[in-house]
Motif scaffolding. Structure first.
Motif, PDB file in Angstrom:
ATOM      1  N   LYS B  16      43.217  42.627  37.059  1.00 53.18           N
ATOM      2  CA  LYS B  16      42.827  41.237  36.806  1.00 53.18           C
ATOM      3  C   LYS B  16      42.032  41.099  35.514  1.00 53.18           C
ATOM      4  O   LYS B  16      42.154  40.098  34.815  1.00 53.18           O
ATOM      5  N   ASN B  17      41.251  42.115  35.199  1.00 50.05           N
ATOM      6  CA  ASN B  17      40.542  42.090  33.919  1.00 50.05           C
ATOM      7  C   ASN B  17      41.529  42.080  32.753  1.00 50.05           C
ATOM      8  O   ASN B  17      41.342  41.359  31.772  1.00 50.05           O
ATOM      9  N   GLN B  18      42.588  42.880  32.881  1.00 47.75           N
ATOM     10  CA  GLN B  18      43.618  42.923  31.839  1.00 47.75           C
ATOM     11  C   GLN B  18      44.303  41.564  31.718  1.00 47.75           C
ATOM     12  O   GLN B  18      44.538  41.065  30.621  1.00 47.75           O
ATOM     13  N   PHE B  20      43.093  38.756  32.562  1.00 48.13           N
ATOM     14  CA  PHE B  20      42.146  37.784  32.019  1.00 48.13           C
ATOM     15  C   PHE B  20      42.077  37.908  30.492  1.00 48.13           C
ATOM     16  O   PHE B  20      42.009  36.903  29.774  1.00 48.13           O
ATOM     17  N   ALA B  21      42.153  39.151  30.007  1.00 45.27           N
ATOM     18  CA  ALA B  21      42.163  39.365  28.560  1.00 45.27           C
ATOM     19  C   ALA B  21      43.389  38.692  27.953  1.00 45.27           C
ATOM     20  O   ALA B  21      43.292  37.994  26.930  1.00 45.27           O
ATOM     21  N   GLU B  23      45.077  36.183  29.178  1.00 44.41           N
ATOM     22  CA  GLU B  23      44.935  34.723  29.243  1.00 44.41           C
ATOM     23  C   GLU B  23      43.995  34.210  28.151  1.00 44.41           C
ATOM     24  O   GLU B  23      44.247  33.181  27.524  1.00 44.41           O
ATOM     25  N   SER B  24      42.915  34.951  27.918  1.00 46.48           N
ATOM     26  CA  SER B  24      41.967  34.482  26.905  1.00 46.48           C
ATOM     27  C   SER B  24      42.576  34.553  25.503  1.00 46.48           C
ATOM     28  O   SER B  24      42.307  33.707  24.654  1.00 46.48           O
ATOM     29  N   GLU B  45      48.190  33.642  35.572  1.00 50.09           N
ATOM     30  CA  GLU B  45      47.346  33.314  36.725  1.00 50.09           C
ATOM     31  C   GLU B  45      48.092  33.524  38.042  1.00 50.09           C
ATOM     32  O   GLU B  45      47.512  33.945  39.046  1.00 50.09           O
ATOM     33  N   ALA B  48      48.014  37.187  38.777  1.00 48.95           N
ATOM     34  CA  ALA B  48      46.690  37.569  39.273  1.00 48.95           C
ATOM     35  C   ALA B  48      46.500  37.080  40.706  1.00 48.95           C
ATOM     36  O   ALA B  48      45.964  37.792  41.561  1.00 48.95           O
TER      37      ALA B  48
END
Lengths: 454, 204
Positions: B16-18, B20-21, B23-24, B45, B48
């Motif tokens: 999920k961190n990946q 999120f990266a 997505e950002s 999303e 995730a």
């Protein structure tokens, strides 16, 4: 232009990739100034020096620290203004379990990944909520609890307060507790519990009962919370405090030992562990815990003279007078002069125990004041020990009587007995005990008249 | 057993961190170039969400699962589902409506309930002709969250829950919400206001 364009954001995360992502998201909601903190100390430093408007803090900060601990420390030192938004960012469900249980919660928490739109929505809602409670926060900060409660009473009637009904009740309970009205706090927490069994509300009942010295009831309530939510460490702390009040020091130490191992860098908990260990006669554990506090609680101003005195006390108890003396003489004379009477009394009593030629004359100087001033429990025990060592039976008896007649009698009884036994004066303590009991019986009719008449 | 859960959780956490990266980075690109890459962000999303749901399913179906119940503003919860799903449904020609008449906070597991509603809206969107509606009302002291569509409805509502993971989790999640001695329920039926499938989560 975004409502957050002029706001200062602080992103706290130990992982560079995650930090970068949070910054990018913050910038895409319009934030212009985004600062970073890569660890706990760095975060504290930045927040102290220039409080940001919005803090996005990852729950896992590495190095045995968590975002929750940072939040607790910021509140403890009053470093968060009422307007600052503290948002916990979390990647997994562990934090949800924490936030559902604990009393001290962030303004909100958000699960990764999330879109800029979602962050914006959450920030807007927090701002609206802060605006709604602004009047209450103002009075609370001024410690005008009557006014704060009056604001909450108005909030309750306000239609705009409907989305916050639990929050209003929770704040009401906290304001009662802070103002010293534990009975009203208990009632407020119980009214929350009739609606839903929140662990923090049950713990609130236990805390309120503990403040009213109703330890048996408090213990029953807190056991329920600890059993149901083992990850709620503050509940374990509260249980330990209640155990100490009941004189069950071994259990208190066992509970604290267990949670302190899971939170090795929570130094408030370490202090509590030291207190329990001292009462339990485990001077070695107390000494190790306090040495850790003094060496590693790096928050400026966190390590107080009281901590140094506690360390010296544990060393005296462990029979290491040389180390205790070193700690005491390490305090500057100018600093000692600035102490209040209680700290000064503890200081000279401990000094008299470790180095009679230095301490005894100073204890004699304070003697008249010590004979008729109210003193905290720790200080009374220090003075009592020094008085017994110096064969000052009157001064010792005065302390023992106050302790035995006070609400903490159960807590300190084992220590008292040990001190009297050490000097072969068990009979003195038994006599004091008898007299206090007689006095209590003598006063019972008046004490019991209230409830009987009602 | 707990150890396995920890390993799974930590894997999901890293993934999920990946995501999120990713997505950002997309959000940054959108801002820099003034483009709408909402579909790509949605896909991230959704991935995730799928990961979380798998973990949640495992967690909830074990013995001794516990919820994280917090006071939740029902209207806000519904609004977030709308925010997450409306655009995606629109791309498929389906309009997502919202009708929330509950003003108060409700004690519920905000993230799991939100997740289940997102899942239900996605499902409804796949079967709807042109409309899906999410609603929240109070009925007999319960909070009732409904997702309705104007599609053909469930082939057999009584067995539908056995078919999908999402529904299975929904059932378990509802049952774990206990308040004043009563527990929640998941109900599936056909008809409703839009004539299609009705997904109903009742929480005490």
């Amino acid at each position: 232009m975004s409502a957050y364009a002029n706001k200062r954001f602080l992103v706290i995360d130990d992982l560079p990739l995650a930090r970068e992502s949070l910054r990018a998201i913050a910038q895409s909601v319009g934030a212009f100034a985004v600062e970073f903190a890569s660890n706990y100390q760095d975060a504290l430093y930045r927040i102290r020096n220039n409080t940001p408007d919005v803090i996005l803090c990852d729950y896992m900060l590495g190095d045995g620290r968590s975002g929750q601990q940072l939040l607790e420390e910021l509140r403890r030192f009053g470093l968060l203004s009422d307007d600052t938004i503290f948002m916990m960012v979390t990647g997994e469900q562990a934090y949800e379990q924490v936030v559902a249980a604990v009393e001290l919660v962030p303004d909100d928490y958000i699960i990764k990944p999330f879109s800029p739109d979602k962050l914006l929505l959450r920030l807007d809602r927090i701002s609206a909520k802060k605006k709604f409670f602004a009047g209450y926060y103002r009075e609370k900060r001024r410690q005008d609890y009557a006014a704060a409660l009056a604001v909450l009473a108005r909030n309750k009637e306000d239609e705009a307060g409907r989305p916050y009904r639990f929050e209003i009740l929770r704040q009401e309970a906290e304001a009662h507790l802070a103002s010293g009205n534990a009975g009203a706090a208990e009632a407020a927490y119980r009214s929350i519990l009739t609606d839903y069994e929140f662990p923090w509300a049950r713990a609130g009942v236990a805390r309120s009962l503990h403040r009213q010295n109703r330890h048996v009831e408090a213990r029953a309530e807190i056991e329920q919370v600890v059993a149901g939510t083992p990850s709620y460490f503050d509940a374990a702390d509260l249980k330990a405090s209640i155990c100490m009040a009941q004189g069950e020091h071994a259990e208190a130490q066992r509970v604290l030992d267990e949670v302190a191992r899971k939170t090795p860098r929570n130094f408030l908990r370490k202090r509590l562990l030291a207190e329990a260990a001292t009462l339990n006669g485990d001077a070695e554990t107390a000494r190790a815990a306090l040495a850790d506090v003094i060496a590693n609680d790096s928050m400026p101003g966190a390590v107080s003279p009281a901590d140094q005195l506690a360390l010296a006390r544990s060393q005296v108890a462990a029979g290491d007078s040389i180390a205790a003396e070193k700690v005491l003489l390490g305090l500057r004379e100018s600093e000692v002069k600035g102490f209040d009477l209680a700290l000064q009394a503890s200081y000279v009593a401990l000094l008299a125990l470790t180095s009679p030629e230095r301490g005894a004359p100073r204890l004699a100087g304070l003697r008249p004041a010590l004979l008729d001033t109210e003193l905290p429990t720790d200080t009374r025990i220090d003075v009592l020990r020094a008085a017994l060592a110096g064969a000052d039976a009157e001064l010792a008896e005065r302390q023992a009587r106050s302790l035995m007649a006070g609400p903490e009698a159960k807590k300190v009884f084992a220590l008292l007995r040990k001190a009297y036994t050490l000097h072969g004066r068990d009979a003195d303590l038994r006599e004091i005990q008898r007299q206090v009991a007689l006095e209590r019986i003598h006063h019972e009719p008046t004490a019991g008249a209230g409830p009987a008449a009602a | 057993m707990h150890r396995l859960l920890d390993i799974l959780a930590s894997g999901v956490h890293d993934a999920k961190n990946q995501l999120f990266a990713a997505e950002s980075m997309i959000a940054t690109a959108e801002k820099a170039h003034g483009v709408d890459l909402g579909e790509a962000r949605y896909a991230i999303e959704a991935a995730a969400g799928r990961l979380s749901r798998t973990l949640t399913t495992y967690r909830l179906l074990r013995h001794g699962a516990s919820l994280a119940v917090v006071p939740t503003v029902v209207a806000d919860l519904c609004e977030e589902v709308l925010l997450a799903q409306a655009k995606q449904l629109e791309r498929a020609g389906v309009r997502l409506g919202l009708a929330c008449s509950v003003l108060d906070e409700w004690p519920l597991d905000r993230d799991l309930v939100g997740d289940i509603l997102n899942n239900a809206v996605q499902n409804a969107g796949r079967h709807a002709r042109s409309r899906v509606e999410l609603s929240a009302v109070l009925e007999g002291g319960d909070l009732v969250l409904r997702v309705e569509d104007d599609g053909p409805g469930f082939a057999d509502p009584s067995t539908a829950a056995a078919g999908g993971t999402g529904l299975l989790v929904g059932e378990r999640l509802a049952a774990l919400h206990v308040r004043r001695g009563r527990s929640g329920a998941l109900l599936l039926c056909n008809g409703g206001r839009l004539g299609g499938a009705v997904f109903e989560l009742r929480l005490p």
